[in-house]
Scaffold this active site. Structure first.
Site, mmCIF file in Angstrom:
data_model
loop_
_atom_site.group_PDB
_atom_site.id
_atom_site.type_symbol
_atom_site.label_atom_id
_atom_site.label_comp_id
_atom_site.label_asym_id
_atom_site.label_seq_id
_atom_site.Cartn_x
_atom_site.Cartn_y
_atom_site.Cartn_z
ATOM 1 N N ARG A 1 24.801 -36.513 26.677
ATOM 2 C CA ARG A 1 25.093 -34.700 25.550
ATOM 3 C C ARG A 1 24.840 -35.238 24.568
ATOM 4 O O ARG A 1 24.293 -34.567 22.934
ATOM 5 C CB ARG A 1 25.289 -33.975 26.538
ATOM 6 N N ASP B 1 12.587 -25.757 5.739
ATOM 7 C CA ASP B 1 11.472 -25.658 6.690
ATOM 8 C C ASP B 1 10.300 -26.276 6.468
ATOM 9 O O ASP B 1 9.339 -25.165 5.810
ATOM 10 C CB ASP B 1 11.778 -24.246 7.700
ATOM 11 N N LYS C 1 5.175 -29.121 16.600
ATOM 12 C CA LYS C 1 3.772 -28.921 16.389
ATOM 13 C C LYS C 1 3.443 -30.056 15.570
ATOM 14 O O LYS C 1 3.536 -31.101 16.407
ATOM 15 C CB LYS C 1 4.244 -28.320 15.034
ATOM 16 N N TYR D 1 9.026 -17.659 9.685
ATOM 17 C CA TYR D 1 8.888 -18.017 11.650
ATOM 18 C C TYR D 1 9.359 -16.770 11.733
ATOM 19 O O TYR D 1 10.819 -16.385 11.582
ATOM 20 C CB TYR D 1 8.907 -19.571 11.832
HETATM 21 N N1 PLP Z 1 9.600 -23.282 12.289
HETATM 22 C C1 PLP Z 1 8.444 -22.739 11.855
HETATM 23 C C2 PLP Z 1 7.789 -22.844 10.993
HETATM 24 C C3 PLP Z 1 8.016 -22.374 13.382
HETATM 25 O O1 PLP Z 1 6.659 -21.644 13.342
HETATM 26 C C4 PLP Z 1 8.339 -22.738 14.737
HETATM 27 C C5 PLP Z 1 7.438 -22.041 15.569
HETATM 28 O O2 PLP Z 1 6.756 -21.352 15.771
HETATM 29 C C6 PLP Z 1 9.554 -22.244 14.685
HETATM 30 C C7 PLP Z 1 10.884 -22.779 13.438
HETATM 31 C C8 PLP Z 1 10.356 -22.826 15.592
HETATM 32 O O3 PLP Z 1 10.701 -23.765 16.395
HETATM 33 P P1 PLP Z 1 10.490 -24.371 18.129
HETATM 34 O O4 PLP Z 1 9.251 -23.508 19.138
HETATM 35 O O5 PLP Z 1 10.488 -25.967 18.566
HETATM 36 O O6 PLP Z 1 11.694 -23.419 18.852
#
Ligand code: PLP
Length: 413
Positions: free
Chosen positions: A58, A182, A207, A110
């Protein structure tokens, strides 16, 4: 500002035994060509008072160290921290705040990040305000001397609003806040937000970075040693580090990020051109893609990014038509996620953004008929043929009325 040069992943960076700061191979036996999976929870110690480099997975694991060194080189950051999801990476960032602190967030983010802000951060006494990403004055008006974070996506999901990262960084600096970007849509190959003034860069590595839809993962890229220490502490305390199997999959995915993205972006540009033609012909509406000049913010995007990503959005003018169109596609399975080798389609209003509160939908509403395409590695001709057929069929037809209820539904991705 000048347009960024595209980055390329060097083979040196990806080869674990090639030496350099990123390599952990000095300790490895047998000179493996791929980073081994250290599938172990614990590491033996010489004595209760002597700790080796690793003691408990961890807290630290060699497979994770391997992928984090590659990620840090890609990001150009002092450190990269791998988390077990994009959401746990974002949650660790919000965990930096204490009750009474404030966050100003973009409205075009998101849906899961909204949920974290509205339902978790606020419950912990953090004040959350929203501002439209294309309106720097709104951000400047929303910050106070209690603002600790400004949070935005480099390209907003799903409305494709472009962040002026330098402008946001100046607003953050003025109140001594940190800027968090992000960058999931663009990846470090197209844009490295830390070089434009951001303090923390976030990726849902589920992704493009892992790229095959088989490893839920998240990454933070950070330069400031104090922030690195704080975020590492939070990750260890909450137990949200990326496990060894997923570290292996993420590192394997990174080996082909360059070629995947290049091909996906080339195809995406062709698909966007087709969609723009369909828009001109009146068959669909409001095509959004960072590579299209018609996208508001395109000039800013061109200045700070070397590529356009492979997500494209458009509307049809009616929820019914959009549902018909999405269902009639043969090469685009309906999936909540994006960034994989396979193309897919989603409708964010009822899928990834289903629980965005009503009051925010009026500020920067996600249209009910919005369709989001993720372009994969299939033949561009095949994808274009599939889309053209579906668009022509649906635009020639009257669709039946459909009622969609999405408010308050759980977000699956
Ligand atoms: N940031 C963006 C732009 C996303 O589209 C997503 C999920 O679709 C996330 C963060 C969250 O990531 P995760 O699904 O890997 O937890």
């Amino acid at each position: 500002m000048s347009q960024s040069e595209p980055l390329h992943i060097s083979t040196r960076l990806l080869h674990p035994s090639a030496g350099g700061t990123h390599s952990v191979s000095a300790e490895w036996q047998h000179r493996p060509s791929a980073t081994p999976i250290y599938q172990t929870a614990t590491f033996d110690q010489e004595s209760p008072l002597e700790f080796g480099e690793f003691d408990y997975s961890r807290s630290g694991n060699p497979t994770r160290t391997g992928v984090e060194r590659v990620l840090a080189e890609l990001e150009g950051s002092r450190a990269a921290l791998a988390f077990n999801s994009g959401m746990s990476a974002i949650a660790a960032v919000f965990g930096l705040l204490k009750p009474g602190d404030e966050i100003v967030a973009s409205t075009d983010i998101y849906g899961g990040a909204y949920r974290l802000l509205n339902r978790i951060a606020e419950r912990r006494g953090i004040v959350v305000r929203f501002a439209a990403l294309d309106d720097l004055r709104a951000f400047a008006a929303a910050v106070t001397d209690k603002t600790r974070l400004i949070y935005a996506e480099s390209i907003g999901n799903p409305l494709m609003t472009v962040a002026d990262i330098g402008g946001l960084a100046r607003i953050a600096r003025a109140v001594n806040a940190r800027l968090v970007i992000d960058n999931t849509f663009l990846t470090p190959l197209n844009l490295r937000p830390l070089e434009h003034g951001a303090d923390i860069v976030v990726h849902s590595a589920t992704k493009y970075l892992s790229g095959h839809g088989d490893a839920t993962s998240g990454v933070l890229g950070v330069n400031d040693p104090k922030l690195i220490a704080e975020l590492s502490f939070i990750r260890n305390a909450e137990g949200t580090a990326l496990p060894p199997q997923e570290c292996f999959l993420l590192e394997r995915g990174l080996k082909t990020l360059d070629v995947r993205l290049e091909r996906q972006q080339k195809t995406a540009a062709k698909v966007a051109t087709l969609l723009a033609e369909c828009e001109t012909a009146g068959e669909i509406q409001r095509v959004r893609y960072p590579g299209l000049r018609s996208l508001p913010g395109h000039d800013i995007h061109r200045c700070q990014s070397a590529g356009d990503g492979a997500v494209i959005c458009f509307e049809t003018g009616s929820l019914e038509r959009s549902l018909l169109l999405v269902k009639s596609l043969l090469l685009f399975p309906i999936r909540v996620s994006f960034g994989s080798v396979e193309s897919s389609v989603s409708m964010p209003f009822s899928m990834s953004h289903a629980s965005v509160p009503k009051e925010l939908r009026t500020v920067n509403a996600v249209p009910q008929d919005l369709i989001r395409l993720s372009i994969g590695l299939e033949s561009a001709n095949d994808l274009i043929a599939d889309l053209s057929r579906a668009i022509h069929t649906v635009s020639a037809r009257r669709a039946p009325a459909v009622e969609v209820r999405s408010s308050g539904a759980p977000i699956c991705c």
